[in-house]
Design an enzyme around this catalytic site. Structure first.
Site, short mmCIF file in Angstrom:
data_model
loop_
_atom_site.label_atom_id
_atom_site.label_comp_id
_atom_site.label_asym_id
_atom_site.label_seq_id
_atom_site.Cartn_x
_atom_site.Cartn_y
_atom_site.Cartn_z
N ASN A 125 0.83 -1.21 0.00
CA ASN A 125 0.00 0.00 0.00
C ASN A 125 0.86 1.26 0.00
O ASN A 125 0.56 2.24 -0.69
CB ASN A 125 -0.92 0.01 1.22
CG ASN A 125 -2.09 -0.95 1.10
OD1 ASN A 125 -2.37 -1.48 0.03
ND2 ASN A 125 -2.79 -1.16 2.20
N ARG A 136 -5.60 3.04 -13.32
CA ARG A 136 -4.22 3.15 -12.83
C ARG A 136 -3.60 1.79 -12.51
O ARG A 136 -4.19 0.97 -11.81
CB ARG A 136 -4.18 4.03 -11.58
CG ARG A 136 -2.77 4.29 -11.07
CD ARG A 136 -2.78 5.20 -9.87
NE ARG A 136 -3.12 6.56 -10.24
CZ ARG A 136 -3.98 7.31 -9.56
NH1 ARG A 136 -4.61 6.81 -8.52
NH2 ARG A 136 -4.22 8.55 -9.93
N HIS A 157 -15.72 4.31 -14.86
CA HIS A 157 -15.52 3.49 -13.67
C HIS A 157 -16.74 2.62 -13.37
O HIS A 157 -16.68 1.72 -12.54
CB HIS A 157 -15.21 4.40 -12.47
CG HIS A 157 -14.79 3.68 -11.24
ND1 HIS A 157 -15.57 3.64 -10.10
CD2 HIS A 157 -13.68 2.96 -10.96
CE1 HIS A 157 -14.95 2.93 -9.16
NE2 HIS A 157 -13.81 2.51 -9.65
N TYR A 194 -12.55 -9.46 -2.66
CA TYR A 194 -13.26 -8.20 -2.45
C TYR A 194 -14.73 -8.50 -2.20
O TYR A 194 -15.32 -9.31 -2.91
CB TYR A 194 -13.18 -7.29 -3.68
CG TYR A 194 -11.83 -6.68 -3.98
CD1 TYR A 194 -10.66 -7.14 -3.39
CD2 TYR A 194 -11.72 -5.62 -4.88
CE1 TYR A 194 -9.43 -6.57 -3.69
CE2 TYR A 194 -10.51 -5.05 -5.18
CZ TYR A 194 -9.36 -5.53 -4.59
OH TYR A 194 -8.15 -4.97 -4.89
N ARG A 214 -14.48 2.12 4.44
CA ARG A 214 -13.30 1.29 4.65
C ARG A 214 -12.01 2.11 4.74
O ARG A 214 -11.16 1.88 5.58
CB ARG A 214 -13.15 0.27 3.52
CG ARG A 214 -12.00 -0.72 3.75
CD ARG A 214 -11.62 -1.46 2.48
NE ARG A 214 -10.86 -0.63 1.57
CZ ARG A 214 -11.15 -0.44 0.28
NH1 ARG A 214 -12.21 -0.99 -0.25
NH2 ARG A 214 -10.40 0.31 -0.48
N HIS A 242 -15.59 -3.67 -0.31
CA HIS A 242 -15.55 -2.88 -1.55
C HIS A 242 -16.94 -2.46 -2.02
O HIS A 242 -17.06 -1.72 -2.99
CB HIS A 242 -14.84 -3.71 -2.64
CG HIS A 242 -14.45 -2.94 -3.85
ND1 HIS A 242 -15.13 -3.05 -5.05
CD2 HIS A 242 -13.46 -2.06 -4.07
CE1 HIS A 242 -14.56 -2.26 -5.95
NE2 HIS A 242 -13.55 -1.65 -5.38
#
Length: 752
Positions: A79, A464, A494, A527, A623, A651
């Site tokens: 991360n 990305r 998206h 997820y 989250r 998610h």
């Protein structure tokens, strides 16, 4: 077996999660609840660090199985890599450009960079120390020996010396660090050794750089049957960091020189891809060129060094990479602990978290029984399925799926595979933001095109770190006749949508899937996401209009049911919040519950503050980043913010508005961030079936009742983890949801 929604929301019976920590927060002027009041907002970048701190806490928590703690150790490290490549690099660019615009919380770019380092240094230190002092000894106690070279037996060192000669040395390219020649190029995220040498012939002190090859495993395995120091023979797995194998055999790379010392280091470069789309005649080609620039490297934003590296060598590296002392992060132990994820492959299930096994959705079980192997379904000449199970089910009722508790393979993948083979399906349209490298969904789209169906995909090339993967898929799909478009200039696509157009006895019918997660079978296993299958006419017409907007010249702004960004999503959300405010002011029950990944948008935050002040009860399950301050008297005392960090990555995006008893629920792709509401194509779909809204309310209720993996945000920005109180049973939401899915699948099988 639905639990009462409001009952699960009322947590007054649970122990106070704040424990001994009491927030010291200076209340902002409540008469200035506007987007320009910096006291109303947490800093986005610091809030993200708090999220990664919660990840780190999972690595520290002794209640988690050992290898699960290793997994979170690796996630924390990975991360941070992305954080520096994107967020820190962006702030540094602003500083270099002398940008003085302040963030919503009132900080300049430089002030944000200073605050990031102050907060991050103790986290990194704790991360390193815990891995070295706690996790490595515990691994060894279970026969997992991640050794240091100096602690090996002679037999083990002999093995590694031979291995170095035959498998490592031929790959290495030592490069001199000399003022008379250019400094060696250092690749982004590469692990390197800077080597101090002594030339006995001239008495010179020299420096060289050796790159640790990324083509080899980071940890070099040693046969477990070799004798160990002190005669131990308990190894299940034994390995040494690759950089140490190289370091202890450096003499072979520098014959005639004396190796004085070596020091590992690692750099992080700016890897954010920015593109002037209106100047790019060919978007695909332009992104490929940008990817080459990313690989060759932007400016250095972080230098990680072993703490033992002398200051003189640090200064040389800093000078050559044009960075400042505040960009240097000393490490006490191994660099790049993201590589520790490989330990999850060790076959010791007793050291891992209990696997959450996906089950078929009970309404889609007929599809599960009749489906064939994916390879067969993907062939253009494959025989059609005997019955159109999906279409039969969806004509009768909408279906809500909850991944990974309910199988992605047996729902979303099976839906697209069946559509590809059904002779009555005329067209398939789909958005692809991220998908896996071996996606059965792509195979099904190819099969559909080869079967003569019209197939259109909106492939987001600007996703990305998935740009290259998406470019490859775009070319493959185009080569078989799929209509591939790359979305709209200035907007990322998206939204997660599939539309299947089918010829039926009463005319053409649209079947739609609206999801919260990517069409990626790998991430669908880790997820949590929800998805809605429906053939509702109005929703199908909206999705068709949205695809026309994405693929053609339509400028659709009005939709029947869909909430679409940037067209109407922000306004519709603000309207829904205002409705709750109006209900509260009239003395009626008012309630908002929202689950999302991030809450950043100042306008949405101010609207929630106003709702709280009006008496609306607001529960947020966020989250990651949350810039809203909950629990502030006179401002947000009616707002509670939870973050759940568990075995699965939360998610889903689910919204609930009580609406005076006429409840409204939505699912979709959008977080409440400026980029999602202003600069991305997003879609949120209403869930109108009473049965399905009950399921969503139950999911939210279970999440809000979690007292094991839930963290509660305090007014000062810190998070406090909940713990079961005296005589309170543990409520672990992800485990409860898995058990419920298994029970539902069992009941469905018994009825079939």
């Amino acid at each position: 077996m639905h639990r009462e929604f409001d009952h699960l929301q009322v947590l007054s019976a649970l122990p106070d999660p704040a424990g001994s920590l009491h927030a010291d927060f200076s209340q902002p002027p409540i008469n200035e609840v506007t987007v320009t009041n910096p006291q109303l907002f947490f800093n986005r970048e610091l809030s993200w660090l708090e999220f990664n701190n919660r990840v780190l806490q999972e690595a520290l928590d002794p209640r988690n199985p050992l290898l699960e703690r290793i997994k979170f150790t690796a996630i924390f490290s990975g991360n941070l890599d992305e954080y520096f490549m994107v967020r820190v690099s962006g702030l540094k660019q602003q500083v270099e450009a002398e940008v003085t615009k302040r963030s919503p919380d009132g900080r300049t770019p430089q002030e944000q960079l200073d605050a990031i380092r102050d907060r991050l240094l103790p986290l990194v230190y704790r991360h390193q120390r815990h891995f070295q002092r706690a996790l490595r000894p515990q691994l060894m106690a279970h026969g997992i020996h991640l050794m240091d070279y100096r602690d090996l037996s002679l037999d083990q060192k002999d093995f590694l010396h031979q291995y170095f000669q035959s498998h490592i040395a031929p790959i290495l390219t030592p490069l001199a660090i000399d003022p008379r020649q250019p400094f060696p190029y250092i690749a982004n995220l590469s692990l390197n050794l800077v080597v101090q040498l002594h030339n006995p012939a001239t008495d010179e002190r020299l420096l060289a750089r050796v790159k640790v090859p990324e083509t080899l495993p980071r940890f070099t395995a040693i046969p477990t049957d070799l004798p160990m120091v002190n005669g131990r023979q308990d190894a299940v797995w034994c390995a040494v960091p690759l950089e140490q194998v190289i370091a202890y055999n450096l003499e072979a790379l520098f014959p005639g020189m004396q190796v004085a010392e070596y020091y590992p280091f690692r750099i992080t470069r700016d890897a954010d891809l920015t593109l002037e789309e209106d100047e790019a005649e060919d978007l695909l080609l332009a992104i490929e060129q940008k990817l080459r620039i990313r690989r060759t490297g932007g400016s250095v934003v972080r230098l990680e060094v072993h703490a033992s590296m002398p200051e003189a060598i640090r200064k040389i590296l800093m000078h050559e990479m044009e960075i400042m002392p505040e960009d240097v992060y000393p490490m006490e132990g191994l660099l790049c602990l993201r590589d520790a994820m490989v330990l999850m492959d060790i076959p010791l299930p007793e050291l891992k978290a209990q696997r959450l096994k996906s089950v078929p959705h009970p309404d889609l079980r007929p599809v599960h029984r009749k489906r064939r192997k994916w390879a067969e379904l993907s062939l253009p000449k494959a025989s059609p399925l005997a019955t159109q199970d999906f279409f039969t089910v969806l004509r009768e009722r909408d279906v809500l799926v909850h991944h990974p508790y309910q199988s992605f393979d047996d729902s979303v993948q099976a839906f697209i595979a069946q559509a590809a083979q059904d002779p009555d399906v005329l067209a398939i349209k789909m958005t692809l933001y991220r998908t896996s490298g071996d996606s059965p969904i792509i195979e099904s789209l190819i099969a559909a095109a080869e079967n003569g169906k019209q197939v259109a995909t909106v492939v987001e090339l600007k996703a990305r770190f998935d740009e290259e993967n998406n470019i490859n898929w775009a070319r493959i799909l185009e080569n078989v006749g799929v209509h591939v478009v790359y979305g709209l200039v200035g907007l990322k696509t998206h939204t997660k949508l599939v539309m299947v157009v089918r010829r039926e006895a009463d005319g053409l019918r649209r079947y739609v899937h609206v999801g919260t997660g990517n069409y990626n079978p790998k991430t669908a296993q880790i997820y949590t996401d929800v998805g809605l299958f429906t053939c509702n006419d109005d929703l199908g017409a909206d999705v068709a209009d949205l695809f026309n907007y994405l693929t053609g010249y339509s400028r659709q702004n009005a939709y029947r049911k869909l909430l679409v960004a940037p067209a109407n999503l922000r306004d519709r959300l603000l309207y829904s919040i205002q409705q709750e405010i109006d209900h509260a002011k009239q003395g009626r029950h008012a309630r908002i519950v929202a689950q999302m990944n991030s809450l950043v948008d100042p306008e949405m935050i101010v609207a929630l503050y106003q709702a709280s002040q009006a008496g609306v009860r607001v529960d947020l399950i966020v989250r990651g980043i949350c810039c809203l301050r909950p629990g502030v008297p006179g401002l947000s005392e009616n707002i509670r913010v939870l973050s759940i960090i568990g075995q699965l990555l939360e998610h889903s995006r689910i919204l609930y508005f009580h609406n005076g008893g006429d409840e409204r629920m939505y699912i979709g792709s959008a977080d409440w961030m400026p980029r999602n509401l202003n600069r991305r194509v997003e879609a949120m779909a209403p869930v109108e079936s009473p049965e399905l809204t009950g399921e969503l309310k139950e999911i939210l209720g279970i999440l809000l009742a979690d007292n094991r993996q839930a963290w509660e945000l305090q007014p000062d920005g810190h998070y406090i983890q909940r713990h079961p109180g005296y005589r309170c049973s543990e409520q672990r939401a992800q485990r409860i949801l898995m058990e419920m899915a298994e029970q539902s699948a069992t009941l469905g099988a018994s009825r079939a």
